[in-house]
Enzyme design. Structure first.
Site, PDB file in Angstrom:
ATOM      1  N   LYS A 153      36.733 -20.360-100.857  1.00 40.40           N
ATOM      2  CA  LYS A 153      37.529 -20.175-102.081  1.00 40.40           C
ATOM      3  C   LYS A 153      36.576 -19.595-103.126  1.00 40.40           C
ATOM      4  CE  LYS A 153      40.955 -22.719-104.777  1.00 40.40           C
ATOM      5  NZ  LYS A 153      41.957 -21.656-104.802  1.00 40.40           N
TER       6      LYS A 153
HETATM    7  N1  PMP Z   1      45.912 -19.700-100.838  1.00 38.92           N
HETATM    8  C1  PMP Z   1      45.361 -19.276-101.987  1.00 38.92           C
HETATM    9  C2  PMP Z   1      44.936 -17.858-102.101  1.00 38.92           C
HETATM   10  C3  PMP Z   1      45.171 -20.170-103.056  1.00 38.92           C
HETATM   11  O1  PMP Z   1      44.607 -19.750-104.208  1.00 38.92           O
HETATM   12  C4  PMP Z   1      45.603 -21.506-102.919  1.00 38.92           C
HETATM   13  C5  PMP Z   1      45.428 -22.469-104.055  1.00 38.92           C
HETATM   14  N2  PMP Z   1      44.215 -23.152-103.958  1.00 38.92           N
HETATM   15  C6  PMP Z   1      46.176 -21.896-101.705  1.00 38.92           C
HETATM   16  C7  PMP Z   1      46.311 -20.965-100.680  1.00 38.92           C
HETATM   17  C8  PMP Z   1      46.643 -23.296-101.483  1.00 38.92           C
HETATM   18  O2  PMP Z   1      45.546 -24.159-101.318  1.00 38.92           O
HETATM   19  P1  PMP Z   1      45.649 -25.687-101.727  1.00 38.92           P
HETATM   20  O3  PMP Z   1      46.856 -26.226-101.091  1.00 38.92           O
HETATM   21  O4  PMP Z   1      44.405 -26.293-101.167  1.00 38.92           O
HETATM   22  O5  PMP Z   1      45.707 -25.744-103.200  1.00 38.92           O
END
Ligand code: PMP
Length: 300
Positions: A153
């Site tokens: 991320k």
């Molecule tokens: N994909 C992207 C590109 C994101 O930014 C997010 C948000 N964090 C998610 C998926 C979903 O991840 P999570 O459920 O861990 O928040």
């Protein structure tokens, strides 16, 4: 609801307006940062962070993938997170962890730059509407795993999300879904995507360029509780069109049903999406005993 007053920076809580960085910080120029988005929810026992350890583990893995050495342990970050949430007294809120290459020297090589860490929190409602998300397929392809570590991320690669999100908003949609270089469905700009067809749930695997979403994992576990089967598999754009139900999920979005994709409409939230959304609400607010371990009280 009180406003947030302070931000944790490198071990100290500093007043919100003084949480500044130098304009020559490496991350600002080259996208060398990783982050997490986590939510605090109200429960009968007070505010609690949802799946904090999983978010911190993903932060650690993101750092490893882009070569950042985290100057804090997971235990220290857990304590700092709870301290930040408690100090701001926000109740339910969104938390943003950031690990970034700071100010040191200019140039692509970041060896002389420190690794700085911050944790901020603020009130932030669901990021995608409860009346249904109008999706469009982006003309931008998802970052490819041979170009950047798509499972990290990391901030730099989010330019891809920003481009796709703006394209969707400018065209009058709420959100974009991106295909990967091979043409298979990857994810949305800030959420994972699921389809439901004949009672079966399907979502793209991380190898499609999608973030390993913690909400995606939560949905799979809640689906198992409900006796539903969920698979990770390559999906074509047309699989989305042919689905009985579509929903997107993420920390920011929660579970939000898709009301249309590229103009093809769905009626309201489908029955499977509605059941999962109810189960998610019960879990995040501590009303499901089986998943109480997902919650870390802020005032422990
Ligand atoms: N994909 C992207 C590109 C994101 O930014 C997010 C948000 N964090 C998610 C998926 C979903 O991840 P999570 O459920 O861990 O928040």
């Amino acid at each position: 609801m009180e406003e947030a007053t302070s931000i944790w920076m490198n071990g100290e809580l500093v007043p919100w307006a003084e949480a500044r960085v130098h304009v020559l910080s490496h991350a600002l120029h080259y996208g060398t940062a990783v982050f997490e988005g986590t939510r605090v929810f109200e429960t009968a026992e007070g505010p609690a962070v949802f799946r904090l350890d999983e978010h911190l583990q993903r932060l650690v893995r993101s750092c490893r993938m882009i070569g950042l050495t985290l100057p804090y342990t997971v235990g220290e970050l857990r304590a700092a997170t709870l301290r930040t949430a408690a100090a701001n007294g926000l109740g339910s809120c969104y938390l943003r962890h950031l690990v970034y290459r700071g100010y040191g020297e200019m140039g692509v090589a970041a060896r002389g730059c420190p690794t700085d860490v911050s944790i901020a929190g603020w009130s932030w409602g669901p990021l995608l509407g409860s009346s249904g998300v109008r999706l469009m397929t982006s003309s931008w392809r998802r970052n490819d795993h041979t170009v950047v570590p798509t499972a990290a991320k990391a901030t730099g690669p989010y330019l891809n999300s920003v481009l796709a999100k703006h394209e969707a908003l400018d065209a009058g949609y709420d959100e974009a879904v991106l295909l990967n270089a091979a043409g298979y469905v990857s994810e949305c700009t800030g959420a994972n995507i699921f389809l439901v067809r004949d009672g079966l749930l399907a979502t793209p695997p991380s190898s499609a360029g999608a973030l390993a979403g913690i909400t995606q994992d939560t949905v799979e576990r809640l689906a198992a509780d409900l006796g539903l089967r969920a698979v990770r598999q390559e999906l074509m754009r047309s699989d989305l069109y042919a689905a009985d139900e579509l929903f997107v999920c993420g920390t920011g979005a929660g579970i939000a049903h898709v009301s249309s994709i590229d103009g093809r409409e769905f009626d309201g939230p489908g029955p499977v999406t509605a059941k999962l959304a109810d189960a998610y609400e019960a879990a995040v607010h501590g009303r499901d005993e089986r998943h109480r371990h997902w919650l870390t009280p802020v005032s422990a």
